[in-house]
Design a protein around this motif. Structure first.
Motif, mmCIF file in Angstrom:
data_model
loop_
_atom_site.group_PDB
_atom_site.id
_atom_site.type_symbol
_atom_site.label_atom_id
_atom_site.label_comp_id
_atom_site.label_asym_id
_atom_site.label_seq_id
_atom_site.Cartn_x
_atom_site.Cartn_y
_atom_site.Cartn_z
ATOM 1 N N ARG A 243 0.734 -0.971 -0.125
ATOM 2 C CA ARG A 243 -0.254 0.113 -0.358
ATOM 3 C C ARG A 243 0.848 1.306 0.392
ATOM 4 O O ARG A 243 1.753 1.480 0.684
ATOM 5 C CB ARG A 243 -0.739 -0.529 1.221
ATOM 6 N N ARG A 244 0.229 2.462 -0.846
ATOM 7 C CA ARG A 244 1.295 2.840 -0.842
ATOM 8 C C ARG A 244 0.596 4.737 -0.463
ATOM 9 O O ARG A 244 -0.494 4.914 -0.457
ATOM 10 C CB ARG A 244 1.673 3.731 -2.556
ATOM 11 N N TRP A 245 1.314 5.244 -0.029
ATOM 12 C CA TRP A 245 0.793 6.934 0.726
ATOM 13 C C TRP A 245 1.956 7.841 -0.036
ATOM 14 O O TRP A 245 2.862 8.094 -0.216
ATOM 15 C CB TRP A 245 1.496 6.618 2.555
ATOM 16 N N SER A 246 0.838 9.200 -0.512
ATOM 17 C CA SER A 246 2.277 9.907 -1.171
ATOM 18 C C SER A 246 0.920 11.488 -0.645
ATOM 19 O O SER A 246 -0.152 11.047 0.072
ATOM 20 C CB SER A 246 1.779 10.005 -2.345
ATOM 21 N N SER A 247 1.946 12.195 -1.163
ATOM 22 C CA SER A 247 1.187 13.808 -1.077
ATOM 23 C C SER A 247 -0.789 13.769 -1.536
ATOM 24 O O SER A 247 -1.535 14.368 -1.562
ATOM 25 C CB SER A 247 1.765 15.015 -1.333
ATOM 26 N N SER A 248 -0.274 12.979 -2.165
ATOM 27 C CA SER A 248 -1.589 12.769 -2.925
ATOM 28 C C SER A 248 -3.213 11.842 -2.964
ATOM 29 O O SER A 248 -4.039 11.967 -2.689
ATOM 30 C CB SER A 248 -1.881 13.156 -4.701
ATOM 31 N N TYR A 249 -2.372 11.036 -2.016
ATOM 32 C CA TYR A 249 -3.148 9.160 -1.709
ATOM 33 C C TYR A 249 -2.954 8.963 -0.541
ATOM 34 O O TYR A 249 -1.773 9.020 -0.290
ATOM 35 C CB TYR A 249 -3.901 8.643 -2.959
ATOM 36 N N THR A 250 -3.607 7.963 0.009
ATOM 37 C CA THR A 250 -2.642 7.493 1.045
ATOM 38 C C THR A 250 -3.739 6.215 1.261
ATOM 39 O O THR A 250 -4.801 6.020 0.392
ATOM 40 C CB THR A 250 -3.442 7.912 2.303
ATOM 41 N N GLU A 251 -3.179 4.748 1.108
ATOM 42 C CA GLU A 251 -3.672 3.090 1.585
ATOM 43 C C GLU A 251 -3.688 3.004 0.129
ATOM 44 O O GLU A 251 -4.253 2.098 -0.245
ATOM 45 C CB GLU A 251 -4.747 2.879 2.137
ATOM 46 N N ALA A 252 -2.746 3.706 -1.351
ATOM 47 C CA ALA A 252 -3.610 2.815 -2.097
ATOM 48 C C ALA A 252 -3.016 1.761 -2.444
ATOM 49 O O ALA A 252 -1.732 0.829 -2.351
ATOM 50 C CB ALA A 252 -3.170 4.085 -3.843
ATOM 51 N N ARG A 253 -3.436 0.637 -3.709
ATOM 52 C CA ARG A 253 -3.001 -0.084 -3.788
ATOM 53 C C ARG A 253 -2.305 -0.488 -5.076
ATOM 54 O O ARG A 253 -3.088 0.221 -6.165
ATOM 55 C CB ARG A 253 -3.872 -1.597 -2.748
ATOM 56 N N GLU A 254 -2.070 -1.179 -5.426
ATOM 57 C CA GLU A 254 -1.586 -1.858 -6.943
ATOM 58 C C GLU A 254 -2.605 -1.973 -8.069
ATOM 59 O O GLU A 254 -3.905 -2.334 -7.450
ATOM 60 C CB GLU A 254 -0.399 -2.628 -7.482
#
Lengths: 330, 330, 330, 330
Positions: C259-270
């Protein structure tokens, strides 16, 4: 086609034997184990030779590579003998429990230009690989903190623990390797605290069951590791990397995607996969394939003996810190 | 400062009274309810006038706007009387159970240039607003399918159901409004199926407890709605919009973020908020603020009487489809 | 040891060949495909015989079972010929696009006491199996509603679509089978709506790309299915079952847990696994194993020709409903 | 009805003023701030008295309780003066940056039987409360490990940092309080490491921006805390408690439940709420209500001056550990 012998027919040897047998570019030639009929049974399963003599087996001229899954105290001698016979080696962790002995082995292997890979399987987990790849692509920018949670479902028997080298060298060693791999820099400082919250009688063998470790690199990157020998909800394996531009988090794996809603809970998932053989089945398969490819292409080993040595060094330092109540420089 | 009277001191009237009283740009002047001491108690709570006469109350010259939270069969007459007296109106759904009566009321209000907003609270839920805003920003491209799941925790009493107009007009009407709002086009085709899976005795009052509805617009966009009158895990409110470039999904709300791991489950969350007063507390507050702002700025009402009329038309069509086993054009 | 021939060396034939070859209790004896060198290549990969003649191959006396992965219009004749030769058959879906022809084939196979399994692979997905098992254990009580979302990543080429039988018979047929399997009762009523939201030119071949179907059983259980031929985020496969005591939901599968966290989203999966070969790799493997075990144990086939027939009947009814704008009884 | 004065009209004073004003059982009588027209503006907003003199204000006879939201170096003197005047006090953290001064103040307040609550708002967050309640109900059995992640969205200005007491006393102090509250035992050992990974120039003021702390109680329970002054994805606040029978985890809060699917990600949620005023709005409200109720019922303060003192002691110890590279006993 890589011709492989597997030494050791216990649970880890059986995993490696299956991966060698099912790999499209490898052949399982023989398995060897001095104890009982383990080798016989495993060989029957895959249609290969069986032996009770690891030394004779690893010397066979029709073998290119040896996978060592025997008890820890035989790792160094078998590795050296295999290297002397010109075989590539995939050796289970830890190389040995004694760092002096490990240092000698590393030197000896390097002197012989031996080809040895240490089996830190977790690096090859698809999620760990995806995390490393995202970091390498610069997704989270400069790394600041790493957090690794690593909890076993239940403690091994006392007989195992007595020869395990203790929780840091036996269990946390995987996390030390993962920490080094994720930090991208060598830790220079180790602090650890260790408790007996499950089984106070571990004091009899100077071991612990619940630990926390903090690492720090020269540039100031930080890593936290927590481990426990018993976990009610299964084998808990999580990793988090936090950097200037974002965070990446690896969650646990489960056998299905099912979620449950009832009068007492919502979105509940099933307990975690029970233990490492299930959890890291893909990782073991991929690990073997990386080993095979490195041998075939004469490429650098993806995990080296020095990696194995460094993880052990961190384990030793953590134990020293836990016992002395001091921060240990490495 | 908008001066407000609230008609009806039941659970929905109390919500509106609180929102008017706590709104920074509104004052709650009076509450009226002909039954018992509801108005007295509510007025005491907020320090405003109480009355048992809604008509006298809505005619007060020190009142700018009226919120109507009385029984459905009084909505039209109170709305018309308020409009005749120059008041802005926020009227609870449904406007009426009889579409002919609704059509007359819409015409009459439009003739008088009346200012009436229909209280479809769900449009003002922060998550619904975020979804609509993402769609408007083009995030999912051309819309293809909408899926709305809407399940009540437990059925209302039989006495309520007898005057509710049936599940489509009483419960699904919210989802019909949401469907129109998300589809961005008028449905032209309605198909519904309706069952009595919880309480077969609902046949006595020609009602149902479990329904599925499909809608279709002229351009071919599709919408599915499922409703049920009882749900073991709480008040289930989910929405999904699927378009050429992506999908957006609104999950349920809970009182805390807590997740639980145990020997029998992992990642379990608590049951859902029990019902609409808790689930849509923010939505009711925002709905009132939008009403207030529209009145203050003389702007178009964010939800019109025609919106209320169209949702009822879809409910009627769904009932017709469920009873006749035919697809109904609207 | 089950001795297997695979007919058809396209992408689905290759999957079955691999599963037969890697199954511990089966041997892949031969593959046959009349077109090009597909059979040759596939046979070379697994070290088995190759042929361009399916008929000769299925008649071989050293073969126990035949897997049919050839074009749909050959399924019936190959199945019947295999049964006549005493072979067990695992036949890809659909049995045929013409229900009359399917009915004849079912009758003929039953007359001969043939052993035929239809390859509805999704039933064997670990998550689908876990869902069915939870339902069988009574976890959600009496079933009320089933919701199936099934969206392909991108449409097949026009040349494929022209002989596919249309979206209901080619794509939704999997969901019809899943619906029957989850409902535990036969649907008696089918309503469908179908649109061309991706490719209006599908009108030329009387096909659609975006559909919604509702099913209803005699006891009033309801099922909703939505399908689309193109999905920006990958192959979307979700299922929900809702009952008196709870709900179960199957989410999508991904290659990693990252899961990815960045300045534009959180908890994103592929994005999701691209398509069915990856998504249902486990399901195909398990499907073959269930087939093998049923043959070995002379047990009932886990998916029968009648199951194949019923799914096609629902697809026909859905098409009729979409074209006529009427609810269709089955 | 609790009659309240709020001292300090900065961002934290404004929060407390609003909560006092909107609390059903409290009245905001006055706000005081010596700087600019902050008090004037805040008083105008809530219709209460304004003053530039905190001392005169806290002495008013029509006031029962004082909320202190002024700069840290005034906390002790204002608290003591308020207690001397018989007022109940809700004082912002930290009590002071100097532990000797704090110890004196604690002694003085206890000598006077003063009623002082220290404002550790996070304990009153609904999710924190749910976690503590689950632990108290025995859900996770004997506690073993606590993990707290606490990362600010962006660093405060240098002018603030210069008087902040450093990251441990200013920021991590919240986590030290949370750690004590969750551990249920006093930490006896503190180890910390501190880095300047965001702003190396913090060396000029002997401060850090990225820290890790480990705590250990006498019984061997362990706690890890990680903090950072800048986080690309918002204000990150997570807590995990792990025990013999299970684990509880508190996730972050967001403004909506929306999840997004696109060609580059799936299940993505929005960035986190920006900072503590939004994230802990509910917590501040509940904190004030607990303070009010404790005063009204003459009950023990839910967070005491000793709690404030202990958190500061842990912060001092962490700083000592980070600077000395030693484990510090407390």
């Amino acid at each position: 086609m890589l011709r492989v012998a597997v030494l050791g027919a216990g649970r880890i040897g059986r995993i490696h034997a299956a991966n060698a047998a099912l790999n499209r570019d490898a052949t399982l030639i023989a398995v060897a184990d001095p104890f009982g009929d383990g080798a016989q049974n495993l060989a029957a399963e895959w249609g290969c030779d069986a032996s009770q003599d690891p030394i004779t087996t690893l010397r066979r001229s029709d073998i290119d590579a040896v996978v060592i899954g025997t008890p820890t105290d035989t790792h160094v001698s078998l590795t050296l003998e295999a290297v002397r016979n010109g075989k590539a080696v995939l050796c289970e962790k830890p190389i040995d429990l004694d760092i002096a002995k490990v240092d000698e082995a590393v030197a000896e292997v390097e002197r012989m230009n031996g080809r040895v890979m240490v089996a830190f399987n977790r690096r090859f987990d698809p999620s760990a690989q995806a995390m490393r790849k995202s970091m390498d692509a610069g997704e989270i920018g400069d790394l600041r903190q790493v957090i690794i949670s690593s909890r076993d479902p239940s403690p091994p028997p006392r007989s195992y623990l007595e020869h395990s080298g203790g929780i840091f060298r036996d269990m946390t060693i995987h996390d030390f390797d993962m920490a080094r791999w994720l930090l991208g820099e060598e830790p220079v400082q180790v602090t650890a605290t260790a408790s007996r919250l499950i089984d106070p009688s571990l004091a009899e063998i100077d071991d612990f069951d619940t630990v926390m470790v903090n690492l720090r690199t020269a540039s100031g990157r930080q890593c936290h590791i927590n481990c426990c020998r018993a976990t009610s909800y299964g084998y808990d394996q999580r990793m988090e990397v936090f950097g200037a531009d974002g965070m990446l988090l690896n969650e646990n794996l489960r056998a299905s995607t099912l979620r449950r809603w009832s009068s007492s809970y919502t979105e509940a998932r099933e307990p975690l996969l029970d233990f490492f053989l299930e959890r890291y089945a893909d990782a073991y398969r991929t690990e073997f394939e990386h080993f095979r490819a490195a041998v075939a292409n004469n490429a650098p080993m993806p995990v080296t003996m020095r990696d194995g040595r460094q993880a052990l060094r961190l384990a030793d330092a953590a134990l020293e810190s836990a016992l002395s109540g001091r921060v240990v420089a490495v």
